[in-house]
Design a protein around this motif. Structure first.
Motif, mmCIF file in Angstrom:
data_model
loop_
_atom_site.group_PDB
_atom_site.id
_atom_site.type_symbol
_atom_site.label_atom_id
_atom_site.label_comp_id
_atom_site.label_asym_id
_atom_site.label_seq_id
_atom_site.Cartn_x
_atom_site.Cartn_y
_atom_site.Cartn_z
ATOM 1 N N ARG A 66 0.837 -1.206 0.000
ATOM 2 C CA ARG A 66 0.000 0.000 0.000
ATOM 3 C C ARG A 66 0.872 1.255 0.000
ATOM 4 O O ARG A 66 0.570 2.236 -0.690
ATOM 5 N N THR A 67 1.962 1.228 0.760
ATOM 6 C CA THR A 67 2.862 2.381 0.805
ATOM 7 C C THR A 67 3.534 2.604 -0.542
ATOM 8 O O THR A 67 3.664 3.738 -1.008
ATOM 9 N N ARG A 68 3.956 1.509 -1.180
ATOM 10 C CA ARG A 68 4.603 1.612 -2.492
ATOM 11 C C ARG A 68 3.653 2.214 -3.521
ATOM 12 O O ARG A 68 4.051 3.006 -4.377
ATOM 13 N N GLU A 69 2.374 1.856 -3.417
ATOM 14 C CA GLU A 69 1.394 2.344 -4.389
ATOM 15 C C GLU A 69 0.957 3.784 -4.116
ATOM 16 O O GLU A 69 0.787 4.554 -5.068
ATOM 17 N N ARG A 70 0.821 4.123 -2.841
ATOM 18 C CA ARG A 70 0.220 5.418 -2.514
ATOM 19 C C ARG A 70 1.226 6.481 -2.057
ATOM 20 O O ARG A 70 1.033 7.657 -2.286
ATOM 21 N N ARG A 71 2.269 6.045 -1.348
ATOM 22 C CA ARG A 71 3.245 6.996 -0.819
ATOM 23 C C ARG A 71 4.673 6.445 -0.975
ATOM 24 O O ARG A 71 5.353 6.176 0.025
ATOM 25 N N PRO A 72 5.137 6.258 -2.196
ATOM 26 C CA PRO A 72 6.483 5.704 -2.393
ATOM 27 C C PRO A 72 7.579 6.564 -1.789
ATOM 28 O O PRO A 72 8.657 6.066 -1.487
ATOM 29 N N ASP A 73 7.281 7.847 -1.572
ATOM 30 C CA ASP A 73 8.286 8.733 -0.955
ATOM 31 C C ASP A 73 8.636 8.288 0.450
ATOM 32 O O ASP A 73 9.762 8.519 0.921
ATOM 33 N N LEU A 74 7.709 7.621 1.139
ATOM 34 C CA LEU A 74 8.002 7.140 2.494
ATOM 35 C C LEU A 74 9.013 6.013 2.470
ATOM 36 O O LEU A 74 9.861 5.908 3.368
ATOM 37 N N LEU A 75 8.964 5.181 1.439
ATOM 38 C CA LEU A 75 9.925 4.085 1.337
ATOM 39 C C LEU A 75 11.322 4.602 1.020
ATOM 40 O O LEU A 75 12.324 4.040 1.450
ATOM 41 N N ASP A 76 11.392 5.730 0.276
ATOM 42 C CA ASP A 76 12.690 6.331 -0.015
ATOM 43 C C ASP A 76 13.355 6.799 1.272
ATOM 44 O O ASP A 76 14.577 6.751 1.368
#
Length: 224
Positions: free
Chosen positions: A214-224
């Protein structure tokens, strides 16, 4: 914790703190929230708190004198960890910031209004400036409510299950995974079998994978 909120329209906040978790937190003695009307600290009988900006331009400015009197009166009674000004040009509110503030003892929150406060208020009294987003509201009251809610729900004892806050979105730089409740089958739409398996380790693994996806799809900046 004690939170003192300074506003020229404190009535906007009264209902917000009188219900649900925030009400129970106050009744349980976990937090004390006190609202202050800037007009009570005006230096004239007309309770004036704003004036035109030096140099011209549209909009009124909250004057320094009433705000200074209010903050100094509060600081004479107790020590405050932060004096926060809610403003669109402040530091962007993030969960890590909220986590840190939840460990403090006493906070003052100043709500802006009109075109903002006299810059000298910010220079002399404010220790932290916070924005809840890149947009402009009519006043800082809603921002103060948002910040207070985010802080208070983290205080030990406020939530019935203290681990609940630790699994919220952003606590580990991930969005929360999907959640389901009864009935298990709604018009053919069923709950994933793994959640009804009773296998705790596999359930946690599934939730983690879902959170990452879900994070990768909606907020990939958080994974960075």
């Amino acid at each position: 914790m004690r939170i003192d909120i300074i506003s020229c329209v404190p009535g906007l906040l009264e209902s917000f703190f009188a219900h649900s978790i925030l009400k129970r937190a106050q009744q349980g003695g976990y937090v004390e929230v006190v609202l202050h009307d800037i007009r009570d600290y005006s230096v004239n009988k007309h309770r004036t708190i704003d004036d035109y900006a030096f140099g011209g331009g549209a909009g009124m400015v909250l004057q320094i004198e009433p705000i200074a009197r209010c903050i100094r009166a509060l600081q004479a009674e107790r020590t405050y960890d932060e004096v926060i000004y809610l403003t669109p040009d402040g530091e962007q509110m993030q969960q890590k910031m909220v986590n840190s503030l939840s460990l403090k003892g006493n906070l003052i929150m100043l709500c802006g209004h009109y075109k903002g406060v006299d810059q000298r208020v910010r220079d002399l009294f404010i220790t932290k400036e916070i924005s809840i987003g890149d947009y402009v509201l009519s006043g800082g009251e809603l921002a103060a409510a948002v910040l207070s809610d985010a802080i208070i729900r983290l205080l030990p004892g406020v939530l019935n299950d203290e681990t609940s806050a630790l699994t919220d979105s952003f606590q580990d730089n991930l969005l929360a995974p999907p959640v389901y409740s009864r009935p298990a089958d709604f018009e053919g739409h069923t709950v994933p079998d793994i959640l009804m398996s009773g296998h705790e380790a596999k359930i946690e693994e599934w939730r983690y994978r879902q959170a990452v996806q879900r994070t990768r799809e909606r907020r990939p900046d958080l994974l960075d």
